[in-house]
Design an enzyme around this catalytic site. Structure first.
Site, PDB file in Angstrom:
ATOM      1  N   GLU A 119       0.830  -1.207   0.000  1.00 27.13           N
ATOM      2  CA  GLU A 119       0.000   0.000   0.000  1.00 27.13           C
ATOM      3  C   GLU A 119       0.871   1.266   0.000  1.00 27.13           C
ATOM      4  O   GLU A 119       1.830   1.370   0.749  1.00 27.13           O
ATOM      5  CB  GLU A 119      -0.900  -0.023   1.242  1.00 27.13           C
ATOM      6  CG  GLU A 119      -1.871   1.134   1.319  1.00 27.13           C
ATOM      7  CD  GLU A 119      -2.699   1.093   2.606  1.00 27.13           C
ATOM      8  OE1 GLU A 119      -3.750   1.748   2.641  1.00 27.13           O
ATOM      9  OE2 GLU A 119      -2.286   0.403   3.560  1.00 27.13           O
ATOM     10  N   LYS A 195      -9.382   2.290  -2.568  1.00 27.03           N
ATOM     11  CA  LYS A 195      -9.614   1.661  -1.271  1.00 27.03           C
ATOM     12  C   LYS A 195     -11.073   1.838  -0.841  1.00 27.03           C
ATOM     13  O   LYS A 195     -11.547   2.965  -0.677  1.00 27.03           O
ATOM     14  CB  LYS A 195      -8.663   2.278  -0.245  1.00 27.03           C
ATOM     15  CG  LYS A 195      -8.612   1.594   1.111  1.00 27.03           C
ATOM     16  CD  LYS A 195      -7.494   2.218   1.931  1.00 27.03           C
ATOM     17  CE  LYS A 195      -7.321   1.571   3.284  1.00 27.03           C
ATOM     18  NZ  LYS A 195      -6.157   2.126   4.008  1.00 27.03           N
ATOM     19  N   CYS A 232      -5.791  -2.923   1.882  1.00 34.07           N
ATOM     20  CA  CYS A 232      -5.583  -2.828   3.333  1.00 34.07           C
ATOM     21  C   CYS A 232      -6.841  -3.079   4.166  1.00 34.07           C
ATOM     22  O   CYS A 232      -7.252  -4.212   4.345  1.00 34.07           O
ATOM     23  CB  CYS A 232      -4.956  -1.477   3.677  1.00 34.07           C
ATOM     24  SG  CYS A 232      -4.216  -1.446   5.342  1.00 34.07           S
TER      25      CYS A 232
END
Length: 317
Positions: A119, A195, A232
Site C-alpha cells: 500500500e 480503497k 488494506c
C-alpha cells in the site's frame, strides 16, 4: 518486530519443534503441504547481494478433466522506505523507484507473471500523523504520474502485470484517493481500484487524507487471469472479498500497511479465510522496516504515535 524479536512464526516453529510435530502443526495451520519453489541460483545470489529475502512456494489447485491447468507465478513485494521521512519528497520517491526496480528485476529472474507492491509504496505510511504537509505532495496521477510511467516501463521490460498502490491525486477536483493502479504486461494502464474502506480508529483516521473509494469492486482481465485489489482495511470486511469474487476475480491482492500492535494476528489469517470462503487465491502483503516521524501527535491518551517496523522480502506464490 515485537520485544522478543523473532524472524517469523514459521522460523520459530522450525527451530523449536521436532520434525514430526512440526509437520503436524504446519498441516493444522496451513492445510496442504506448502512446497518450496526451486529458484534460480542467479536470483538467490542477486537477492543476497541487494540485501533482501527471497522465498518461493507452490500452491496446487484441483486439476480439471477437460481444461489444461494454467501455471501462474505471482510476486509479492514487501519493502522498507529508503530515505528518512524528512528527506526531500522527490528524493524519497526516486529512491523507492530505484529500490523497487532492483526487486522487480530479481522477480523477473524467477519468472513472475503478476507482481504487487505494498500500500502507498512510494512514500512513508504517514497517515497517522494527521498532517497534510508534506505527505499529500506524494500524491500523483494514477494514469500519467511518474510512478505509473515507471511501472509501465517495468511491465513492458519484464512482460509482467504490475499492481502499483499509490496515493492518487485526481487533478480535476484535486481529490486524494488511496488507489491501486493495474498495468498490463504490455505496459497499458488497465484501470484503477480505490480503497473501499478506511479506518477511523485512534491515530489511524485516514479520512484526514482521503475518503472511501468510488470504484466499487473492479476486476481486471489480464493475460494471466482475472485479478482484483482489496486494499488494506478492506480485508476486515468479508463482503468486500465476496464481491470481488462474485465479479469474477481468480486472484485477489491485499496490499497493506499495518502494524503489529494493531492487527498482526489478523491480516494474514483474514486473507486465508477469504480464499477458503470465496474459492479463489488471495495474496496478502505488508510493508517492512521502521518509520520515524518528527512531528508526532497524540490522540488524547498521552502516548506518542508508534513507530512502525516490518521485515523486507519478496514472496512468490
Amino acid at each position: 518486530m515485537s520485544a522478543c524479536e523473532f524472524e517469523s512464526v514459521e522460523k520459530c516453529l522450525e527451530s523449536h519443534l521436532p520434525e514430526a510435530e512440526l509437520t503436524e502443526v504446519q498441516r493444522i495451520l496451513f492445510g496442504k503441504e506448502t512446497k518450496k519453489l526451486d529458484l534460480p541460483a542467479s536470483a538467490v545470489e542477486a537477492a543476497s547481494e541487494r540485501d533482501f529475502e527471497l522465498k518461493g512456494y507452490r500452491f496446487d489447485a484441483v486439476q480439471e478433466q477437460l481444461r489444461p491447468p494454467r501455471r501462474i507465478r505471482v510476486g509479492l513485494i514487501q519493502h522498507r522506505i529508503v530515505l528518512p521521512t524528512d528527506a526531500p519528497i522527490l528524493d524519497q520517491i526516486t529512491a523507492m523507484h530505484n529500490r523497487i526496480g532492483e526487486l522487480v528485476e530479481v522477480a523477473a529472474m524467477c519468472g513472475v507473471n503478476i507482481i504487487c507492491f505494498q500500500e502507498t509504496w512510494t512514500m512513508p505510511f504517514a497517515f497517522c500523523t494527521r498532517e497534510k504537509d508534506p505527505w499529500t505532495e506524494f500524491a500523483e496521477s494514477a494514469e500519467e504520474g511518474n510512478t505509473t510511467r515507471f511501472c509501465q516501463e517495468l511491465a513492458k521490460k519484464y512482460n509482467m502485470v504490475v499492481v502499483s498502490p499509490i496515493l492518487e491525486r485526481e487533478e480535476l477536483h484535486s481529490t486524494l484517493w488511496n488507489t491501486a493502479v493495474v498495468i498490463s504486461n504490455s505496459g497499458n494502464v488497465l484501470g484503477k481500484s480505490r480503497k473501499n474502506h478506511i479506518p477511523r480508529i485512534g491515530d489511524f483516521n485516514e479520512s484526514t487524507y482521503y475518503m472511501e473509494g468510488d470504484t466499487g469492486h473492479t476486476v481486471f482481465q489480464t493475460q494471466f487471469g482475472k485479478i482484483a485489489v482489496n486494499i488494506c482495511y478492506g480485508r476486515h470486511h468479508p463482503l468486500n472479498w465476496f464481491m470481488y469474487s462474485m465479479n469474477g476475480a481468480e486472484i485477489i491482492f491485499n496490499p497493506s500497511a499495518t502494524v503489529g500492535a494493531l492487527s498482526e494476528p489478523m491480516w494474514s489469517i483474514e486473507a486465508r479465510n477469504a480464499a477458503i470462503a470465496n474459492h479463489c487465491f488471495t495474496c496478502a502483503i505488508n510493508r517492512v522496516g521502521t518509520e520515524h516521524f518528527k512531528s508526532e501527535f497524540t490522540s488524547g491518551d498521552g502516548k506518542k504515535v508508534a513507530l512502525y517496523e516490518w521485515n523486507e522480502s519478496i514472496i512468490l506464490r
